[in-house]
Motif scaffolding. Structure first.
Motif, mmCIF file in Angstrom:
data_model
loop_
_atom_site.group_PDB
_atom_site.id
_atom_site.type_symbol
_atom_site.label_atom_id
_atom_site.label_comp_id
_atom_site.label_asym_id
_atom_site.label_seq_id
_atom_site.Cartn_x
_atom_site.Cartn_y
_atom_site.Cartn_z
ATOM 1 N N HIS A 1 -71.557 36.366 40.749
ATOM 2 C CA HIS A 1 -72.586 37.202 40.039
ATOM 3 C C HIS A 1 -72.587 38.436 40.638
ATOM 4 N N ARG B 1 -71.108 42.133 44.677
ATOM 5 C CA ARG B 1 -71.305 40.706 45.171
ATOM 6 C C ARG B 1 -72.207 40.899 46.350
ATOM 7 N N TYR C 1 -76.901 29.222 42.178
ATOM 8 C CA TYR C 1 -76.280 29.920 41.220
ATOM 9 C C TYR C 1 -75.766 29.271 39.942
HETATM 10 O O1 C5P Z 1 -71.843 33.445 49.196
HETATM 11 P P1 C5P Z 1 -71.547 31.805 49.189
HETATM 12 O O2 C5P Z 1 -69.991 31.621 49.418
HETATM 13 O O3 C5P Z 1 -72.157 31.053 50.084
HETATM 14 O O4 C5P Z 1 -71.753 31.616 47.786
HETATM 15 C C1 C5P Z 1 -71.571 30.181 47.336
HETATM 16 C C2 C5P Z 1 -71.373 30.143 45.884
HETATM 17 O O5 C5P Z 1 -72.411 30.941 45.035
HETATM 18 C C3 C5P Z 1 -70.072 30.784 45.150
HETATM 19 O O6 C5P Z 1 -69.110 29.906 45.293
HETATM 20 C C4 C5P Z 1 -70.420 31.283 43.864
HETATM 21 O O7 C5P Z 1 -70.370 29.983 43.017
HETATM 22 C C5 C5P Z 1 -72.171 31.432 44.055
HETATM 23 N N1 C5P Z 1 -72.304 32.878 44.078
HETATM 24 C C6 C5P Z 1 -72.215 33.645 43.061
HETATM 25 N N2 C5P Z 1 -72.515 35.009 43.172
HETATM 26 C C7 C5P Z 1 -72.775 35.591 44.147
HETATM 27 C C8 C5P Z 1 -72.681 34.812 45.465
HETATM 28 C C9 C5P Z 1 -72.475 33.390 45.436
HETATM 29 O O8 C5P Z 1 -72.085 33.475 42.021
HETATM 30 N N3 C5P Z 1 -73.123 36.815 44.148
#
Ligand code: C5P
Length: 414
Positions: A116, A242, A274
């Protein structure tokens, strides 16, 4: 035996009713034997942290003169060793690794890669870990240890990932012994692991004589985590994409605004939060309007919007109740109460203290509690730990020592 009375301001990191609580006290007094010598600070109870201060010593015979009173011997030795290292090629380095909060967090869309896009005001705060790096004789592996169980110590840990990344990017071959002294809870939305990774990149660069620029470290760090590049800002930044597109903001938030962090034992899985996010439930406010409002009028409840609150409150319904109770019980004590990142930390802005129900209610007996303040860093320097007393009020310190019954009292004050 004559005894001496000390009255001083100090800071205690303590465990109280099972709660981990970072607290400040204005005054406390200790009785110590007359044989006490100033340079022997070890007679104090472990756990008290002292500042190194300059004190004015005076007595009736000699008049006033300046003396240096060293209360933190470990810090003193560390600094001396760092001086030695400076002259003989660096072999060890201890760095502060602070965490962050998201003052607002808007989710602006879903991307093709499944992630996202967000738009958020990130700010570094004074709660942080300490990481000790020593150059290892090994030319093949790092060794990581920590003070808390459950932290992975292999290459799943962001510190090891960051060191591997640095070696890959620069072709350097330094390996390290690392000890991570953790204070920031994990699964808290405070970016503790991301900060550790940024700190490791900074350390590796210092050991290699600064082969990389801050900009390069920032760019590379985005490859191992979206929240890491932010820590190469000056501590206050508007982040998009991100999270890896980082713009320093000109006016950081005031350092003297007290914060309280409250985190239940349960962590929030970012992936889970998310997954439950639906874009039609997010705010429609332009994040740049929020940014502008904060820079003009500071923090208030209406600007601290976190679009991840509704899905996080579904994952952890008790978190919603905690936020509501903080707002209700705070009765104006806080300028704002909101969740940081994907949770599960709830931040109160405007007071360092939690409401009484946090202490009284059994439901909250295991929560993590900390006070904090906003911090930044200077160009070409990493973040440093600040004393909570220094952040919240001018330091007040006075010591009255009666050395023994025969001699006249000496008074120390700053
Ligand atoms: O940042 P992290 O790897 O901990 O994020 C875990 C999950 O959260 C990602 O695999 C994704 O599915 C979701 N995410 C997202 N958008 C972001 C950050 C995380 O959709 N900006």
């Amino acid at each position: 035996m004559a005894s001496s009375n000390f009255i001083c301001s100090h800071q205690i990191y303590s465990s109280c009713n099972g709660k981990t609580h970072f607290n400040s006290f204005k005054k406390a007094s200790f009785s110590i034997p007359s044989s006490y010598k100033f340079q022997h600070a070890s007679c104090f109870e472990r756990g008290f942290r002292y500042s190194r201060i300059r004190a004015t010593a005076s007595d009736s015979k000699t008049g006033k003169k300046q003396v240096e009173v060293v209360y933190d011997l470990e810090d003193k030795f560390s600094k001396l060793a760092d001086e030695v290292d400076k002259n003989s090629g660096m072999s060890r380095l201890t760095l502060f690794s602070p965490c962050k909060i998201n003052v607002f967090l808007r989710i602006t869309g879903k991307r093709e890669d499944g992630y996202h896009d967000l738009a958020s005001l990130f700010h570094v705060i004074s709660l942080g870990d300490k990481i000790k790096f020593s150059l290892s004789p090994s030319k093949s592996s790092d060794r990581l240890s920590t003070n808390v169980p459950g932290v992975p110590l292999d290459d799943r840990n962001l510190i090891i990932k960051a060191l591997n990344l640095f070696r890959k990017k620069t072709g350097t071959d330094n390996y390290f012994w690392i000890h991570l002294d953790k204070k920031v809870p994990t699964g808290a939305g405070l970016g503790g692991g991301s900060s550790n990774a940024a700190t490791a990149l900074w350390a590796a660069n210092q050991f290699s004589g600064g082969v990389a620029t801050e900009k390069e470290l920032q760019e590379w760090s985005g490859e191992i985590g979206s929240d890491i590049p932010f820590f190469f800002s000056h501590g206050a930044a508007y982040c998009t994409g991100r999270g890896e597109i980082v713009e320093d903001i000109l006016k950081p938030l005031p350092f003297d605004v007290p914060l309280v962090l409250i985190k239940p034992q349960e962590a929030c899985s970012t992936a889970e939060v998310y997954k439950r996010l639906t874009l039609d439930r997010t705010s429609t406010v332009d994040p740049l309007t929020l940014l502008e409002k904060i820079s003009r009028s500071g923090i208030s409840q209406d600007v601290c919007i976190n679009d991840l609150e509704p899905p996080a409150f579904e994952v952890l319904p008790s978190l919603k109740r905690l936020k509501q109770r903080l707002i209700a019980a705070g009765r104006g004590q806080y300028d704002s109460v909101f969740m940081s990142g994907s949770g599960s930390t709830i931040v109160g802005v405007g007071s360092p203290d939690p409401p009484q129900f946090i202490y009284d209610d059994d439901e909250y007996k295991d929560v993590f509690l900390s006070e904090a303040s906003f911090i930044t860093r200077a160009e070409n320097q990493w973040y440093t730990e600040v004393s909570m007393d220094a952040a919240s009020s001018p330091m007040e310190f006075s010591i009255v020592v009666s050395m023994d019954a025969a001699s006249s009292p000496m008074e120390f004050s700053v």
